[in-house]
Design a protein around this motif. Structure first.
Motif, short mmCIF file in Angstrom:
data_model
loop_
_atom_site.label_atom_id
_atom_site.label_comp_id
_atom_site.label_asym_id
_atom_site.label_seq_id
_atom_site.Cartn_x
_atom_site.Cartn_y
_atom_site.Cartn_z
N VAL A 1 0.86 -1.19 0.00
CA VAL A 1 0.00 0.00 0.00
C VAL A 1 0.90 1.23 0.00
N ASP A 2 0.63 2.17 -0.89
CA ASP A 2 1.55 3.29 -1.13
C ASP A 2 1.89 4.07 0.14
N TRP A 3 0.87 4.43 0.93
CA TRP A 3 1.18 5.30 2.07
C TRP A 3 1.91 4.54 3.17
N ILE A 4 1.67 3.24 3.30
CA ILE A 4 2.43 2.44 4.26
C ILE A 4 3.89 2.34 3.82
N ALA A 5 4.11 2.08 2.53
CA ALA A 5 5.48 2.00 2.01
C ALA A 5 6.20 3.33 2.21
N ALA A 6 5.51 4.43 1.98
CA ALA A 6 6.14 5.74 2.15
C ALA A 6 6.48 6.01 3.61
N LEU A 7 5.62 5.60 4.53
CA LEU A 7 5.90 5.77 5.96
C LEU A 7 7.14 5.00 6.36
N TYR A 8 7.21 3.73 5.96
CA TYR A 8 8.35 2.90 6.37
C TYR A 8 9.63 3.32 5.69
N ALA A 9 9.54 3.82 4.46
CA ALA A 9 10.75 4.23 3.74
C ALA A 9 11.22 5.60 4.17
N GLY A 10 10.30 6.45 4.62
CA GLY A 10 10.63 7.85 4.81
C GLY A 10 10.98 8.29 6.22
N HIS A 11 10.68 7.48 7.24
CA HIS A 11 10.91 8.00 8.60
C HIS A 11 12.36 7.86 9.04
N ARG A 12 13.17 7.04 8.29
CA ARG A 12 14.58 6.88 8.62
C ARG A 12 15.44 7.34 7.46
N ASP A 13 16.65 7.79 7.76
CA ASP A 13 17.61 8.10 6.71
C ASP A 13 18.25 6.81 6.26
N ASP A 14 18.38 6.60 4.94
CA ASP A 14 18.98 5.37 4.44
C ASP A 14 20.40 5.18 4.95
N SER A 15 21.09 6.27 5.20
CA SER A 15 22.47 6.17 5.67
C SER A 15 22.57 5.62 7.08
N ASN B 1 10.06 12.23 12.37
CA ASN B 1 9.78 12.05 10.94
C ASN B 1 8.46 11.33 10.72
N ALA B 2 8.22 10.28 11.50
CA ALA B 2 6.99 9.51 11.34
C ALA B 2 5.77 10.33 11.71
N LEU B 3 5.86 11.07 12.81
CA LEU B 3 4.73 11.91 13.22
C LEU B 3 4.44 13.00 12.18
N ARG B 4 5.50 13.54 11.60
CA ARG B 4 5.31 14.55 10.55
C ARG B 4 4.59 13.94 9.35
N PHE B 5 5.00 12.73 8.99
CA PHE B 5 4.34 12.06 7.87
C PHE B 5 2.86 11.82 8.18
N LEU B 6 2.56 11.29 9.37
CA LEU B 6 1.18 10.99 9.73
C LEU B 6 0.33 12.25 9.80
N GLY B 7 0.96 13.37 10.16
CA GLY B 7 0.23 14.63 10.22
C GLY B 7 -0.07 15.24 8.87
N ASN B 8 0.61 14.77 7.83
CA ASN B 8 0.44 15.36 6.50
C ASN B 8 -0.24 14.44 5.49
N ASP B 9 -0.13 13.12 5.69
CA ASP B 9 -0.69 12.19 4.70
C ASP B 9 -2.21 12.21 4.78
N PRO B 10 -2.91 12.22 3.63
CA PRO B 10 -4.38 12.30 3.65
C PRO B 10 -5.06 11.10 4.31
N HIS B 11 -4.40 9.96 4.41
CA HIS B 11 -5.01 8.80 5.05
C HIS B 11 -5.03 8.92 6.57
#
Length: 285
Positions: free
Chosen positions: A178-192, A254-264
Motif C-alpha cells: 500500500v503506497d502510504w504504508i510504504a512511504a511511511l516505512y521508507a521515509g521516517h529513517r535516513d537510508d544512511s 519524521n513519522a509523526l510529521r508524515f502521519l500529520g500530512n498524509d491524507p489517510h
C-alpha cells in the motif's frame, strides 16, 4: 518525543487470502551456513527483543486464524518456534491445536506463560530445538525465520517433525504494498542510518534437508490504530530497538510529521492500517 498510548485499538476481522502459489527458490540450505559475521548479527538482532517483551505483546498485531490454519493444515501438535510472546500460539489455541513453545528469550516466554499457563515453554533456538525426534506434526515460525541459520535450523526441523510434517512461516504487519504504508516505512529513517528494513521483504530461504516445494499465500486485513500506537509498533522492530536515542527521537519526529500530512491519517485520532500476512508452507520428507 511521543508518549506511550493508554490502550490499543486493534481488531481481528476475517482476513482474505489470495494467490496461493509455489515459490521458486533454491534448496541448497543443507550445505549453506551463516558466516561468523552473519551469525553474530542475527544473534544480536534476535536478542534485542529481550528488552521489550511487554511492548511486543501489546503492540504487534495478532495473526488472523485463517492464515494460521492454512500454514498448519490438519496438524494436531504444533511447535511454535521463536514463539516470542505467543502471537501464533494465541491463534493455534483458538484453532484447537496442542502447542509447545520454544524461544531463546525467557522474558518473552514469560509473557506467553502469563497468557497460557498450560502451554509448555522451553528456552531454545531453531538451531537447537529442545524436543525429541519425531515429536510434532507441524512447526510454525512467526516473523522470525530471518534470525535463524537455514541450514542448521532445517536439520533440526527435519529431526523434530514427524514424516510428512509441515513447516509454516509467516510475516505479519503493515502492508507495504500500500503506497502510504510504504512511504511511511521508507521515509521516517535516513537510508544512511540503517540498511535493513523494519519488515523483511525478500523471500524466505528454503530449509533444505528434504523439505518439499514452498507455497506462498497472502492474507490481507486491517487494524484500527492511533498515531501513538503505530509509532509504538514501529519501535518493536530490531532496527529501532538497537538505534541510538537520538536516532529514535529523529525517526519518531519524521513519522509523526508524515502521519500529520498524509491524507489517510492527517487530523485523525484513529485510522485504518492495512495489514498483510505473507505465509509460506512446505512438507518434510
Amino acid at each position: 518525543m511521543w508518549g506511550p498510548p493508554t490502550s490499543q485499538a486493534a481488531q481481528r476481522p476475517p482476513a482474505h487470502g489470495k494467490g496461493c502459489q509455489t515459490v521458486p527458490m533454491t534448496c541448497d540450505a543443507d550445505s549453506r551456513h551463516d558466516t561468523p559475521q552473519q551469525a553474530a548479527e542475527r544473534a544480536r538482532r534476535a536478542a534485542s527483543f529481550e528488552q521489550i517483551g511487554a511492548d511486543y505483546e501489546r503492540y504487534r498485531p495478532d495473526q488472523p486464524d485463517e492464515a494460521t490454519a492454512w500454514m498448519v493444515g490438519e496438524a494436531h501438535h504444533v511447535l511454535d518456534l521463536a514463539a516470542g510472546t505467543g502471537k501464533l500460539t494465541d491463534s493455534l489455541l483458538r484453532l484447537g491445536r496442542q502447542v509447545s513453545a520454544v524461544d531463546p528469550s525467557a522474558t518473552m516466554l514469560a509473557e506467553l506463560s502469563r497468557k497460557h499457563p498450560g502451554v509448555p515453554c522451553l528456552v531454545g533456538t531453531g538451531e537447537s530445538i529442545p524436543l525429541p525426534d519425531d515429536s510434532v506434526d507441524a512447526v510454525v515460525v512467526g516473523s522470525a525465520w530471518q534470525w535463524m541459520d537455514p541450514a542448521s535450523t532445517g536439520a533440526e526441523l527435519a529431526r523434530v517433525l514427524r514424516p510428512g510434517g509441515r513447516l509454516g512461516l509467516s510475516w505479519n504487519g503493515p502492508d507495504r504494498s500500500v503506497d502510504w504504508i510504504a512511504a511511511l516505512y521508507a521515509g521516517h529513517r535516513d537510508d544512511s542510518e540503517s540498511s535493513r528494513p523494519l519488515i523483511r521483504t525478500q523471500e524466505p530461504e528454503h530449509p533444505g534437508h528434504g523439505f518439499g516445494p514452498m507455497e506462498e499465500m497472502s492474507f490481507r486485513w486491517s487494524r484500527t490504530m492511533t498515531p501513538a500506537q503505530l509509532l509504538a509498533e514501529l519501535a518493536t522492530h530490531s532496527t529501532w530497538i538497537l538505534a541510538t536515542a537520538a536516532m529514535r527521537e529523529r525517526w519518531s519526529e519524521n513519522a509523526l510529521r508524515f502521519l500529520g500530512n498524509d491524507p489517510h491519517t492527517a487530523g485523525r485520532q484513529q485510522f485504518s492500517v492495512p495489514q498483510r500476512v505473507r505465509a509460506y508452507r512446505c512438507r518434510a520428507a
